[in-house]
Scaffold this active site. Structure first.
Site, PDB file in Angstrom:
ATOM      1  N   CYS A 139      -8.309  19.593  33.093  1.00 45.18           N
ATOM      2  CA  CYS A 139      -8.868  19.872  31.763  1.00 45.18           C
ATOM      3  C   CYS A 139      -8.015  20.900  31.011  1.00 45.18           C
ATOM      4  O   CYS A 139      -7.713  21.967  31.551  1.00 45.18           O
ATOM      5  CB  CYS A 139     -10.298  20.391  31.930  1.00 45.18           C
ATOM      6  SG  CYS A 139     -11.006  20.985  30.394  1.00 45.18           S
ATOM      7  N   SER A 186       1.711 -18.145 -12.231  1.00 42.32           N
ATOM      8  CA  SER A 186       1.340 -17.463 -10.996  1.00 42.32           C
ATOM      9  C   SER A 186      -0.158 -17.131 -11.083  1.00 42.32           C
ATOM     10  O   SER A 186      -0.798 -17.491 -12.076  1.00 42.32           O
ATOM     11  CB  SER A 186       2.177 -16.196 -10.907  1.00 42.32           C
ATOM     12  OG  SER A 186       1.939 -15.563  -9.696  1.00 42.32           O
ATOM     13  N   CYS A 242     -16.525  25.279  31.891  1.00 39.60           N
ATOM     14  CA  CYS A 242     -15.575  24.804  30.880  1.00 39.60           C
ATOM     15  C   CYS A 242     -15.935  25.399  29.514  1.00 39.60           C
ATOM     16  O   CYS A 242     -16.999  25.121  28.964  1.00 39.60           O
ATOM     17  CB  CYS A 242     -15.581  23.280  30.817  1.00 39.60           C
ATOM     18  SG  CYS A 242     -14.410  22.674  29.588  1.00 39.60           S
ATOM     19  N   GLU A 274     -10.847 -21.945  -2.944  1.00 37.39           N
ATOM     20  CA  GLU A 274      -9.915 -22.649  -2.048  1.00 37.39           C
ATOM     21  C   GLU A 274      -9.106 -21.640  -1.244  1.00 37.39           C
ATOM     22  O   GLU A 274      -9.086 -20.455  -1.577  1.00 37.39           O
ATOM     23  CB  GLU A 274      -8.918 -23.465  -2.882  1.00 37.39           C
ATOM     24  CG  GLU A 274      -9.550 -24.395  -3.863  1.00 37.39           C
ATOM     25  CD  GLU A 274      -8.571 -24.845  -4.954  1.00 37.39           C
ATOM     26  OE1 GLU A 274      -9.012 -25.158  -6.048  1.00 37.39           O
ATOM     27  OE2 GLU A 274      -7.359 -24.857  -4.701  1.00 37.39           O
ATOM     28  N   CYS A 332     -14.002  15.984  32.197  1.00 37.07           N
ATOM     29  CA  CYS A 332     -13.722  17.264  32.837  1.00 37.07           C
ATOM     30  C   CYS A 332     -14.882  17.547  33.784  1.00 37.07           C
ATOM     31  O   CYS A 332     -16.049  17.366  33.426  1.00 37.07           O
ATOM     32  CB  CYS A 332     -13.634  18.342  31.757  1.00 37.07           C
ATOM     33  SG  CYS A 332     -13.937  19.996  32.377  1.00 37.07           S
ATOM     34  N   LYS A 346      -6.844 -11.532  -2.272  1.00 32.91           N
ATOM     35  CA  LYS A 346      -5.953 -11.530  -1.112  1.00 32.91           C
ATOM     36  C   LYS A 346      -6.493 -10.710   0.048  1.00 32.91           C
ATOM     37  O   LYS A 346      -7.257  -9.776  -0.144  1.00 32.91           O
ATOM     38  CB  LYS A 346      -4.575 -11.024  -1.529  1.00 32.91           C
ATOM     39  CG  LYS A 346      -3.913 -12.010  -2.485  1.00 32.91           C
ATOM     40  CD  LYS A 346      -2.498 -11.700  -2.785  1.00 32.91           C
ATOM     41  CE  LYS A 346      -1.543 -11.951  -1.682  1.00 32.91           C
ATOM     42  NZ  LYS A 346      -0.149 -11.936  -2.127  1.00 32.91           N
ATOM     43  N   LYS A 357      -5.714 -19.779  -0.164  1.00 36.63           N
ATOM     44  CA  LYS A 357      -4.431 -19.493  -0.807  1.00 36.63           C
ATOM     45  C   LYS A 357      -3.349 -19.727   0.244  1.00 36.63           C
ATOM     46  O   LYS A 357      -3.107 -18.890   1.121  1.00 36.63           O
ATOM     47  CB  LYS A 357      -4.384 -18.061  -1.339  1.00 36.63           C
ATOM     48  CG  LYS A 357      -3.118 -17.802  -2.124  1.00 36.63           C
ATOM     49  CD  LYS A 357      -3.176 -16.489  -2.848  1.00 36.63           C
ATOM     50  CE  LYS A 357      -1.977 -16.262  -3.739  1.00 36.63           C
ATOM     51  NZ  LYS A 357      -0.682 -16.548  -3.144  1.00 36.63           N
TER      52      LYS A 357
HETATM   53  S1  IVH Z   1      -3.585 -22.628  -8.294  1.00 41.20           S
HETATM   54  C1  IVH Z   1      -2.503 -21.916 -12.626  1.00 41.20           C
HETATM   55  N1  IVH Z   1      -4.382 -22.832  -5.839  1.00 41.20           N
HETATM   56  O1  IVH Z   1      -0.353 -18.973  -5.106  1.00 41.20           O
HETATM   57  C2  IVH Z   1      -2.828 -21.714 -11.191  1.00 41.20           C
HETATM   58  N2  IVH Z   1      -2.327 -21.713  -6.219  1.00 41.20           N
HETATM   59  O2  IVH Z   1       0.456 -16.313  -6.299  1.00 41.20           O
HETATM   60  C3  IVH Z   1      -2.042 -22.608 -10.348  1.00 41.20           C
HETATM   61  N3  IVH Z   1      -1.234 -20.946  -4.168  1.00 41.20           N
HETATM   62  O3  IVH Z   1       1.844 -19.985  -7.581  1.00 41.20           O
HETATM   63  C4  IVH Z   1      -2.051 -22.262  -8.948  1.00 41.20           C
HETATM   64  N4  IVH Z   1      -2.710 -21.715  -2.770  1.00 41.20           N
HETATM   65  O4  IVH Z   1       2.032 -20.991  -5.171  1.00 41.20           O
HETATM   66  C5  IVH Z   1      -3.433 -22.368  -6.645  1.00 41.20           C
HETATM   67  N5  IVH Z   1      -5.235 -23.142  -3.718  1.00 41.20           N
HETATM   68  C6  IVH Z   1      -4.274 -22.675  -4.518  1.00 41.20           C
HETATM   69  C7  IVH Z   1      -3.144 -22.018  -4.010  1.00 41.20           C
HETATM   70  C8  IVH Z   1      -2.193 -21.533  -4.913  1.00 41.20           C
HETATM   71  C9  IVH Z   1      -1.572 -21.077  -2.885  1.00 41.20           C
HETATM   72  C10 IVH Z   1      -0.032 -20.227  -4.616  1.00 41.20           C
HETATM   73  C11 IVH Z   1       0.744 -20.899  -5.683  1.00 41.20           C
HETATM   74  C12 IVH Z   1       0.737 -19.929  -6.810  1.00 41.20           C
HETATM   75  C13 IVH Z   1       0.592 -18.650  -6.068  1.00 41.20           C
HETATM   76  C14 IVH Z   1       0.124 -17.499  -6.892  1.00 41.20           C
END
Ligand code: IVH
Length: 671
Positions: A400, A74, A424, A106, A418, A307, A108
Site C-alpha cells: 500500500c 453535400s 492505514c 437512412e 490494502c 454523424k 450514411k
Molecule cells: S443524400 C442532396 N443520402 O454523404 C443530398 N447522401 O456528406 C444528397 N451519403 O455527398 C445526398 N449516404 O456522398 C444522401 N443515404 C444517403 C447518404 C448520403 C451517404 C453521402 C453522400 C453525400 C455525403 C454528404
C-alpha cells in the site's frame, strides 16, 4: 479563420485529390464545424476559397471533367440531439407547419458519392461529385460495379433519370483486398472508403473490375415524372424496383425522439453491418416540401447528416498514482497534460483496476486517447506507446502506498485491497471524511484538509472522536479562525441527533447507501436489534442481498467498541414505523431524476422521501429507464429531454404536496 481555412484546404487536397488523408475524419469534421461557427459569427471575413464554400475535391487529371445536370450537393453535419431539434424547428418554421412532418431516415454510407445518368433506361454516364458543379467522368470504371444496372429492366422507366448513391466496398471485401495487397508488398488502403474511391478513380478499368465495388442508391431526379413520386421513401422503393440496390435500413419517422432512437440503435449496431457508415441521413420526405426549403450553395436545407461522433483527445501521460479508498481498494489513476474538453480542464482519469491498467501496459511519456463517456467522466480508451527506452513502465504496487501493508487481489484482479485497515492512514482519512460528508452526518466545515490536520495533530483517530472536539482544539490548527471553529463545533453538536438510517449510512459499510439503510432500519427499527442480528436476519429483508447482509453482520461484529463509543455520544433515533409495505404507488419502482434548485424542501430530503416511498432508482441523468422527472427552479435541458421522451414531469410544489400526503399515511417523520 485563415489558419483553419489553410489547414482544411490542405487536408482536403490530401484527402480528395491524393486520396491520402493525413488526419482522421472526425478531426476534419470537427475543424470544419469550428470554422463554420466562426464564419457564422464573422460573416464579413468568409473567403471565397474557404473549404466551407465548396463541396469537395480537385479533379484527377486523367479523368475527364463533366458538369452535373443538377449540382451535386453535400449535406450539413450535426453531432448532437439539440442540433437535430433545431433542424426540425427551422424546417417547421420555414414551412409554417405545426404538425409533425415525415422524415425519411437512412444510413450514411461511407464511400464515394457518384451520380449516374440514364437515358431511356440505359446508363450513359457516371460522375464523381468533384466540386459539386463539375465531376470526374468515371463511366467506364463504374460499368464494372457488379450491382450497378447498366440497363433498367422495367416497363415504367423514366426517359431521363439521374440517380445518386454511394460506391462502397464491403467490409469483408476490403479485408481481402488489403490482405492481397500486403502479400504482394503493395501499399494498403487506410480504410474502406479510400479503397472504394481509389478503385473507381483509376486509369486502368481492368483494375477496377477486380475490386468488388458496390453501388447503393439514395437519391434521384425524375425530371418529367417528378410529380408522380413525391416522397423520398416512395422514390427509394421505386429505385429498388428499377433494379438498384438500396441499403435496407431506411425508415419513415415523424418524431424526433423516434429518430434519435433510430440513430442510437444504428450507432450500437454499426460494427455488425457489412458496410462502413458514419452516421444517419435525415431527409424531409415530402418532395414538395424539399423544393420549398431549397438549398444553400453547398447543402440542402431539407436534409441533415447526424454523424456518429465520439470526441477523442490525445494527451501525454505524466504519471500514475494509486489511490487508497475507504475500504482499502486501490485505484490506479492516470495523470496527464491538461486537456480542455468542452470547457472543462481534465488532468486525470481513473484506470479503474489492476487488470485494466496492466492491459494498457502504460509507461510515463505514453499518450492516452481520452473520451468523455456520457459527456461526463473522462475515460481512457487507448494508449499510444512511445519508445520504451525513454519511458518508465508503470507497475502496480505490491504494498500500500499509504501504509506499506500488503496488497491482495481478488481472483479477477478487479479489486486490489490494502490489508492495513485500521493502521492505514488513507483508509482512516477516507472513513472520517465519509462520516461527516453529505452521505453521512453532513457536518458543516469538516473538509478533507481539516480532517488531515486533525489526524496529524492526534485530535481525532476514529469517527467518535469528532464529538469530543473543542473550539480550542480546532484553533490549534493553522488557518482556522474563531468564528469558523465556533460554527464547526455547533454543527457537530447539532449532528448528534441522528436518525437510525442516516447513522447506518454514515458508517461507510460497503453496499450500504440510503435505500438499503432505510430498508434495514425500517425492518429492525432500533440499533439494538441491528447489533444482535445474524446474517440470516439481514438476508430475510426484501431486496437485501447476501453480500449486503454479510457486510452488515461483520461490520457490527468487528466494530463493537466503536459502536458503543458512538452510542454514548450520539442520540440515535429509532425508526418509528415499519414501512414494510408501501401503501402508495406513485413513486413506487420509479426511476427518478431530480433537477433544478428546490426552494421548499432540501434536495437531500426530497431524495430521502422518494426512497422511503419505494422508488427504485435515483439518477442524475435522464436515460431510457427514467419515468419521472422532479424539478425545482431554474432547470435546464433536462425538462426538454423529458418532454421529448414523454417522461412524466412533477413540479416542486406538487411534489411537496404529495410527499406531505404520503408521509401522513406512513406516519413517519419524513418531512
Ligand atoms: S443524400 C442532396 N443520402 O454523404 C443530398 N447522401 O456528406 C444528397 N451519403 O455527398 C445526398 N449516404 O456522398 C444522401 N443515404 C444517403 C447518404 C448520403 C451517404 C453521402 C453522400 C453525400 C455525403 C454528404
Amino acid at each position: 479563420m485563415q489558419n483553419l481555412q489553410k489547414k482544411l484546404n490542405y487536408y482536403s487536397y490530401k484527402y480528395y485529390t491524393l486520396q491520402n488523408p493525413i488526419i482522421s475524419d472526425q478531426k476534419f469534421d470537427y475543424l470544419m464545424l469550428v470554422l463554420r461557427k466562426l464564419e457564422k459569427k464573422n460573416n464579413d471575413f468568409i473567403q471565397s476559397d474557404s473549404p466551407t464554400q465548396k463541396v469537395g475535391s480537385n479533379l484527377l487529371p486523367f479523368l475527364k471533367s463533366i458538369s452535373h445536370i443538377t449540382p451535386m450537393l453535400s449535406i450539413k453535419n450535426i453531432f448532437e440531439l439539440k442540433d437535430l431539434l433545431n433542424f426540425e424547428r427551422k424546417i417547421k418554421h420555414k414551412l409554417a407547419l405545426k404538425k409533425n412532418i415525415n422524415f425519411c431516415c437512412e444510413l450514411k454510407l461511407d464511400g464515394l458519392a457518384v451520380s449516374l445518368l440514364y437515358k431511356k433506361g440505359i446508363l450513359i454516364q457516371a460522375t464523381t461529385r468533384g466540386n459539386g458543379i463539375n465531376g470526374e467522368n468515371v463511366t467506364k470504371n463504374a460499368r464494372t460495379i457488379c450491382n450497378l444496372p447498366l440497363k433498367l429492366n422495367n416497363t415504367n422507366v423514366p426517359p431521363k433519370l439521374e440517380v445518386r448513391g454511394e460506391v462502397v466496398i464491403l467490409k469483408k471485401d476490403f479485408a481481402i483486398l488489403n490482405n492481397n495487397l500486403s502479400i504482394q508488398g503493395k501499399k494498403t488502403f487506410s480504410n474502406a472508403r479510400n479503397a472504394a474511391s481509389g478503385s473507381l478513380r483509376i486509369k486502368k478499368t481492368s483494375k477496377t473490375n477486380k475490386r468488388k465495388l458496390m453501388f447503393f442508391a439514395y437519391y434521384c431526379n425524375l425530371f418529367n415524372l417528378e410529380n408522380k413520386y413525391n416522397s423520398q421513401f416512395q422514390r427509394l422503393k421505386k429505385l429498388q424496383n428499377l433494379g438498384f440496390s438500396i441499403n435496407e435500413n431506411y425508415i419513415l419517422l415523424n418524431k424526433i425522439n423516434k429518430i434519435y432512437k433510430f440513430y442510437n440503435a444504428i450507432s450500437s449496431k454499426k460494427n455488425n453491418l457489412n458496410v462502413e457508415i458514419d452516421g444517419i441521413v435525415i431527409k424531409v420526405d415530402n418532395i414538395k416540401y424539399q423544393k420549398k426549403l431549397g438549398n444553400t450553395i453547398t447543402y440542402p436545407h431539407w436534409a441533415i447528416a447526424f454523424k456518429f461522433y465520439s470526441k477523442k483527445y490525445i494527451t501525454k501521460i505524466t504519471s500514475v498514482s494509486f489511490q487508497v479508498g475507504r475500504t482499502g481498494t486501490i485505484t490506479p489513476v492516470a495523470h496527464f497534460n491538461p486537456v480542455n474538453i468542452d470547457g472543462a480542464i481534465i488532468t486525470k482519469a481513473s484506470l479503474y483496476n489492476k487488470n485494466n491498467m496492466l492491459k494498457f501496459n502504460i509507461s510515463t511519456g505514453d499518450f492516452a486517447e481520452i473520451k468523455r463517456a456520457g459527456e461526463v467522466i473522462p475515460k481512457i480508451t487507448n494508449i499510444i506507446h512511445q519508445s520504451m527506452k525513454l519511458n518508465k513502465k508503470i507497475h502496480f504496487p505490491k504494498i500500500c502506498p499509504s501504509c506499506s501493508s500488503d496488497i491482495i487481489d481478488n481472483k479477477s484482479k478487479k479489486i486490489s485491497k490494502c490489508t492495513g485497515t485500521l493502521i492505514c492512514s488513507s483508509q482512516k482519512q477516507k472513513t472520517l471524511e465519509y462520516f461527516v460528508s453529505k452521505f453521512g452526518l453532513n457536518i458543516f466545515g469538516l473538509g478533507p484538509s481539516i480532517i488531515k490536520k486533525l489526524i496529524q495533530n492526534h485530535l481525532i483517530n476514529d469517527i467518535s472522536d469528532f464529538f469530543y472536539l473543542t473550539q480550542d482544539n480546532l484553533l490549534k490548527i493553522s488557518g482556522i479562525e474563531k468564528k469558523y471553529a465556533k460554527n464547526v463545533i455547533y454543527a457537530i453538536k447539532k449532528s448528534k441527533k441522528v436518525s437510525l438510517h442516516t447513522f447506518l449510512c454514515s458508517l461507510g459499510i460497503p453496499n450500504i447507501a440510503r435505500s438499503s439503510a432505510l430498508k434495514i432500519s425500517s425492518f429492525f427499527l432500533s440499533l439494538k436489534k441491528i447489533k444482535n442480528a445474524s446474517i440470516q436476519d439481514f438476508f430475510q429483508i426484501k431486496n437485501i442481498g447476501k453480500k449486503t447482509a454479510k457486510n452488515m453482520f461483520y461490520f457490527f461484529k468487528n466494530n463493537k467498541k466503536l459502536i458503543s463509543k458512538l452510542e454514548k455520544v450520539l442520540q440515535i433515533e429509532n425508526t418509528l414505523v415499519k414501512f414494510k409495505k408501501f401503501r402508495i404507488n406513485f413513486f413506487k419502482n420509479k426511476h427518478i431524476v431530480f433537477t433544478g434548485s428546490f426552494k421548499t424542501m432540501k434536495r437531500q430530503k426530497a431524495v430521502k422521501n422518494v426512497l422511503s416511498f419505494g422508488c427504485k432508482n435515483i439518477s442524475n441523468y435522464i436515460s431510457k429507464k427514467t419515468n419521472l422527472l422532479i424539478c425545482g427552479e431554474n432547470c435546464g435541458r433536462k425538462i426538454k429531454q423529458a418532454e421529448l421522451f414523454k417522461i412524466k414531469i412533477l413540479k416542486e410544489k406538487k411534489f411537496v404536496l404529495i410527499c406531505k400526503k404520503y408521509s401522513k399515511i406512513n406516519t413517519t417523520s419524513i418531512l
